[in-house]
Design an enzyme around this catalytic site. Structure first.
Site, PDB file in Angstrom:
ATOM      1  N   ASP A  35     -39.599  -4.172   8.773  1.00  0.00           N
ATOM      2  CA  ASP A  35     -39.698  -4.596  10.171  1.00  0.00           C
ATOM      3  C   ASP A  35     -38.343  -5.037  10.705  1.00  0.00           C
ATOM      4  O   ASP A  35     -37.786  -6.032  10.233  1.00  0.00           O
ATOM      5  CB  ASP A  35     -40.688  -5.768  10.277  1.00  0.00           C
ATOM      6  CG  ASP A  35     -42.112  -5.311  10.058  1.00  0.00           C
ATOM      7  OD1 ASP A  35     -42.557  -4.420  10.794  1.00  0.00           O
ATOM      8  OD2 ASP A  35     -42.771  -5.833   9.138  1.00  0.00           O
ATOM      9  N   ASP A  73     -50.882  -1.801  11.848  1.00  0.00           N
ATOM     10  CA  ASP A  73     -49.940  -2.840  11.423  1.00  0.00           C
ATOM     11  C   ASP A  73     -50.269  -4.174  12.081  1.00  0.00           C
ATOM     12  O   ASP A  73     -50.216  -4.295  13.306  1.00  0.00           O
ATOM     13  CB  ASP A  73     -48.528  -2.370  11.834  1.00  0.00           C
ATOM     14  CG  ASP A  73     -47.419  -3.303  11.378  1.00  0.00           C
ATOM     15  OD1 ASP A  73     -47.695  -4.276  10.660  1.00  0.00           O
ATOM     16  OD2 ASP A  73     -46.263  -3.039  11.762  1.00  0.00           O
ATOM     17  N   SER A  78     -45.434  -4.503   3.778  1.00  0.00           N
ATOM     18  CA  SER A  78     -44.353  -4.919   4.678  1.00  0.00           C
ATOM     19  C   SER A  78     -43.563  -6.029   3.994  1.00  0.00           C
ATOM     20  O   SER A  78     -44.104  -7.108   3.724  1.00  0.00           O
ATOM     21  CB  SER A  78     -44.932  -5.444   5.991  1.00  0.00           C
ATOM     22  OG  SER A  78     -43.927  -6.174   6.671  1.00  0.00           O
ATOM     23  N   HIS A  99     -42.612  -0.617   4.095  1.00  0.00           N
ATOM     24  CA  HIS A  99     -42.498  -0.845   5.547  1.00  0.00           C
ATOM     25  C   HIS A  99     -41.487  -1.964   5.804  1.00  0.00           C
ATOM     26  O   HIS A  99     -41.590  -3.050   5.244  1.00  0.00           O
ATOM     27  CB  HIS A  99     -43.879  -1.246   6.078  1.00  0.00           C
ATOM     28  CG  HIS A  99     -43.967  -1.420   7.557  1.00  0.00           C
ATOM     29  ND1 HIS A  99     -44.186  -0.371   8.437  1.00  0.00           N
ATOM     30  CD2 HIS A  99     -43.864  -2.529   8.336  1.00  0.00           C
ATOM     31  CE1 HIS A  99     -44.230  -0.828   9.673  1.00  0.00           C
ATOM     32  NE2 HIS A  99     -44.034  -2.143   9.645  1.00  0.00           N
ATOM     33  N   HIS A 130     -39.652   0.201  11.046  1.00  0.00           N
ATOM     34  CA  HIS A 130     -40.361  -0.092  12.292  1.00  0.00           C
ATOM     35  C   HIS A 130     -39.396  -0.836  13.203  1.00  0.00           C
ATOM     36  O   HIS A 130     -39.112  -2.017  12.982  1.00  0.00           O
ATOM     37  CB  HIS A 130     -41.607  -0.939  11.941  1.00  0.00           C
ATOM     38  CG  HIS A 130     -42.410  -1.406  13.105  1.00  0.00           C
ATOM     39  ND1 HIS A 130     -43.387  -2.376  12.984  1.00  0.00           N
ATOM     40  CD2 HIS A 130     -42.390  -1.046  14.424  1.00  0.00           C
ATOM     41  CE1 HIS A 130     -43.932  -2.593  14.166  1.00  0.00           C
ATOM     42  NE2 HIS A 130     -43.338  -1.809  15.054  1.00  0.00           N
ATOM     43  N   MET A 162     -36.379  -6.518  13.826  1.00  0.00           N
ATOM     44  CA  MET A 162     -36.601  -7.265  15.078  1.00  0.00           C
ATOM     45  C   MET A 162     -35.267  -7.743  15.624  1.00  0.00           C
ATOM     46  O   MET A 162     -34.410  -8.210  14.858  1.00  0.00           O
ATOM     47  CB  MET A 162     -37.502  -8.472  14.815  1.00  0.00           C
ATOM     48  CG  MET A 162     -38.825  -8.104  14.146  1.00  0.00           C
ATOM     49  SD  MET A 162     -39.917  -9.526  14.035  1.00  0.00           S
ATOM     50  CE  MET A 162     -41.261  -8.839  13.052  1.00  0.00           C
ATOM     51  N   MET A 210     -38.525  -2.760  16.167  1.00  0.00           N
ATOM     52  CA  MET A 210     -39.000  -3.576  17.286  1.00  0.00           C
ATOM     53  C   MET A 210     -37.760  -4.091  18.005  1.00  0.00           C
ATOM     54  O   MET A 210     -37.396  -5.273  17.919  1.00  0.00           O
ATOM     55  CB  MET A 210     -39.855  -4.738  16.753  1.00  0.00           C
ATOM     56  CG  MET A 210     -41.229  -4.286  16.281  1.00  0.00           C
ATOM     57  SD  MET A 210     -42.027  -5.474  15.197  1.00  0.00           S
ATOM     58  CE  MET A 210     -41.278  -5.000  13.647  1.00  0.00           C
ATOM     59  N   MET A 261     -50.201  -1.031  16.765  1.00  0.00           N
ATOM     60  CA  MET A 261     -50.104  -2.449  16.401  1.00  0.00           C
ATOM     61  C   MET A 261     -51.476  -3.092  16.557  1.00  0.00           C
ATOM     62  O   MET A 261     -52.142  -2.921  17.581  1.00  0.00           O
ATOM     63  CB  MET A 261     -49.101  -3.182  17.306  1.00  0.00           C
ATOM     64  CG  MET A 261     -47.654  -2.799  17.113  1.00  0.00           C
ATOM     65  SD  MET A 261     -47.041  -2.963  15.421  1.00  0.00           S
ATOM     66  CE  MET A 261     -47.359  -4.701  15.070  1.00  0.00           C
TER      67      MET A 261
HETATM   68  C1  DX5 Z   1     -45.467  -7.639  12.844  1.00  0.00           C
HETATM   69  C2  DX5 Z   1     -44.900  -6.615  11.913  1.00  0.00           C
HETATM   70  C3  DX5 Z   1     -45.732  -6.378  10.725  1.00  0.00           C
HETATM   71  C4  DX5 Z   1     -45.905  -7.568   9.815  1.00  0.00           C
HETATM   72  C5  DX5 Z   1     -47.310  -7.513   9.330  1.00  0.00           C
HETATM   73  O1  DX5 Z   1     -44.678  -7.779  13.949  1.00  0.00           O
HETATM   74  O2  DX5 Z   1     -44.704  -5.365  12.558  1.00  0.00           O
HETATM   75  O3  DX5 Z   1     -45.318  -5.232   9.967  1.00  0.00           O
HETATM   76  O4  DX5 Z   1     -45.061  -7.597   8.713  1.00  0.00           O
HETATM   77  O5  DX5 Z   1     -47.586  -8.653   8.609  1.00  0.00           O
HETATM   78  P1  DX5 Z   1     -49.069  -9.116   8.289  1.00  0.00           P
HETATM   79  O6  DX5 Z   1     -49.675  -8.034   7.458  1.00  0.00           O
HETATM   80  O7  DX5 Z   1     -48.878 -10.399   7.561  1.00  0.00           O
HETATM   81  O8  DX5 Z   1     -49.785  -9.284   9.612  1.00  0.00           O
HETATM   82 ZN    ZN Z   2     -44.300  -3.522  11.237  1.00  0.00          ZN
END
Ligand code: DX5
Ligand code: ZN
Length: 223
Positions: free
Chosen positions: A34, A174, A7, A32, A65, A36, A67, A136
């Protein structure tokens, strides 16, 4: 064998293209990303422009991903930017069937993401439509959190359900995943391990990917 999905949330943002290139060289399988929106989760990250830039920097599949609230509104721009896999959260849409179908119609693999407290049975009417499921293992919003142990039995329950139905749907996990707990996740049935801080904040990130890959190999042989 399980797959590694670094990620980039934990990468050095000033050298992000280099980061995806060296994780690819070190043996990662998927990138990956993320996304947000500051509403579905209380944090802001990237938009489609970053995915377009990454698309030019790596040949690995890009796993977006989402969110975000109203995920359907954002799917076309991420697909155009070069996303290969797109997951939306079950908690973020009232029109699950429509939104999953939309992702597939655009030619991407469609995934459904579930927060730690969301029960897997809510996927009953949609599971056959899914290309992958993202469980998650932390509450989404930040990298670097600790894995929530109650998510482990959820992985094995989902695996049994998938096998019982003779489906072939990879389970991506994740949040809080490190070398030291990856064995538990794989034993419970995880197929794709997303790892942010577990890779990018380790003392030697490239060597860490190699070590994770070797461990996956070993676990495959003992299973
Ligand atoms: C969290 C994300 C993850 C995040 C994971 O909200 O969806 O993908 O990057 O990071 P680590 O592996 O550090 O928990
Ligand atoms: Zn993620």
């Amino acid at each position: 064998m399980a797959q590694i999905a670094p990620s980039i949330l934990s990468a050095d943002f000033t050298r992000i293209a280099e980061a995806v290139q060296w994780v690819e060289q070190a043996g990662a399988d998927i990138i990956h990303v993320d996304i947000m929106d500051g509403h579905f989760v209380p944090n802001l990250t990237f938009g489609p422009q970053l995915v377009a830039a990454l698309r030019n920097a790596t040949s690995l599949p890009i796993d977006v991903h989402l969110m975000v609230e109203n995920p359907r509104d954002f799917v076309p721009s991420f697909q155009e930017a070069g996303a290969d896999w797109i997951s939306i959260h079950i908690e973020a849409t009232a029109h699950l069937h429509k939104d999953i179908t939309h992702i597939k119609e655009l030619g991407c693999k469609a995934g459904l993401a579930l927060n730690p407290a969301t029960p897997i049975h809510l996927m009953n009417e949609i599971i056959r439509e899914l290309d992958f499921i993202l469980l998650m293992t932390v509450n989404p919003g930040w990298g670097g959190q600790k894995l929530i142990p109650s998510t482990l039995p959820k992985i094995s329950q989902l695996k049994s359900w998938i096998r019982g139905q003779k489906l072939d749907i990879p389970i991506e996990v994740d949040g809080g995943i490190k070398f030291d707990n990856m064995q538990d996740l794989i034993r419970n049935g995880a197929d794709v391990l997303v790892m942010g801080s577990g890779i990018f904040k380790s003392p030697d990130p490239k060597a860490e990917i190699v070590r994770i890959r070797q461990e996956m190999d070993r676990l495959k042989d003992v299973s």
